[in-house]
Design a protein around this motif. Structure first.
Motif: not given
Length: 316
Positions: A60-70, A99-101
């Motif tokens: 549920t943490d967007e910062a974690t999701i974006k890091q894992k997507m990266k 998740v936007k962005g």
């Protein structure tokens, strides 16, 4: 630095629009560019990749999701480039849907921040007014005149003019004008003759009034389509939210930006992030935007004579 060494050895690969000329290979400030995906922190084992993908599904943490997507970007690019796996990208990475962005992040990882910013930077300052002026020289039609009228309108005029309220806002109207300036491609032998710009527009953006069910719109789609914008608002000139309807999976992906320029920017980028082809009716327009505004794969993609002609007119 490898990136600097590449452009020193091959000067013709230098990007004249970036600060140092090599940011498209690697930008140290953003960690983006072609070489970024080969850095150690971006290279995962198959097991590590599976763990990251599993974590993202319920995180549920967007910062974690974006890091894992990266860090799973290279795996995703391999899927996109594989004809048999490309249609599974959204299934394997469903967080694109909520998740936007993430579309922007993947595009930056592929091309760098300089390239990613070009449309937003250049359309209002370099291209918009020139496109409007070129369209004034085209044979007049009702659709064309209405688009020009809306494209030249100011924000204050849009609020008090009933005619403007029925049309798209200034920025989106100017983008749609490209369909008149660079006519849509014909649809092959079985559908001879020209396709009108108005027909092509329906494959670019669809309006839904506030209160309408987005899911019902998606469910009503009977065949697969290339990505297009679903614009939701009280009227066309005032859109509150944009969604990108994606090919095959038919998922509605919320855009991070509520501006029409930002929404179109994400729509264009979605083609590269998900490996989808341009809609045939929009192919000439997209090719112009790809090569002339984003400067992606210049000289490597086939352009119609009209695309080259319009570029020459607008840039000289």
């Amino acid at each position: 630095m490898y990136a600097r060494g590449i452009v020193e050895l091959f000067p013709y690969l230098m990007d004249p629009y970036s600060k140092n000329g090599y940011e498209h290979f690697y930008d140290g400030e953003s960690g983006s560019g072609y070489l970024a995906s080969f850095s150690p922190e971006m290279t995962l084992s198959e097991e590590q990749c599976k763990e990251a993908m599993a974590l993202m599904r319920y995180c549920t943490d967007e910062a974690t999701i974006k890091q894992k997507m990266k860090i799973t970007f290279q795996h995703r690019r391999s899927m996109v480039l594989d004809g048999e796996k490309s249609s599974n990208v959204l299934t394997e990475f469903p967080r694109f849907k909520d998740v936007k962005g993430l579309i922007e992040q993947d595009f930056i990882l592929q091309f760098g921040e300089g390239v990613a910013a070009r449309f937003i930077e250049r359309w209002p300052t370099t291209f918009k007014q020139k496109v409007i002026q070129q369209c004034k020289a085209l044979p007049s039609t009702i659709d064309l005149e209405e688009l020009i009228y809306c494209a030249e309108a100011t924000l204050d005029e849009e609020e008090i003019d009933d005619t403007l309220a029925l049309g798209w806002d200034s920025d989106l109207s100017s983008i749609i004008l490209l369909l008149h300036l660079i006519p849509p491609s014909a649809q092959g032998r079985r559908r001879p003759g020209k396709v009108s710009a108005a027909q092509a527009e329906k494959n670019l953006v669809v309006f839904k009034k506030c209160g309408s069910s987005i899911q019902e719109h998606v469910d009503a789609i009977k065949c697969t389509t290339q990505p297009y914008l679903l614009a939701v608002g009280m009227k066309r000139s005032t859109i509150h939210e944009f969604f990108i309807i994606l090919d095959k999976q038919l998922f509605a992906t919320p855009c991070k930006s509520t501006s029409t320029l930002g929404a179109f920017d994400k729509l264009f980028k979605a083609h590269f992030v998900f490996g989808t082809m341009y809609n045939q009716m929009l192919h000439n327009m997209y090719t112009f935007i790809q090569t002339t505004i984003y400067n992606i794969d210049i000289g490597q993609v086939q352009e119609s004579p009209r695309v080259a002609e319009v570029r020459a007119r607008l840039l000289h």
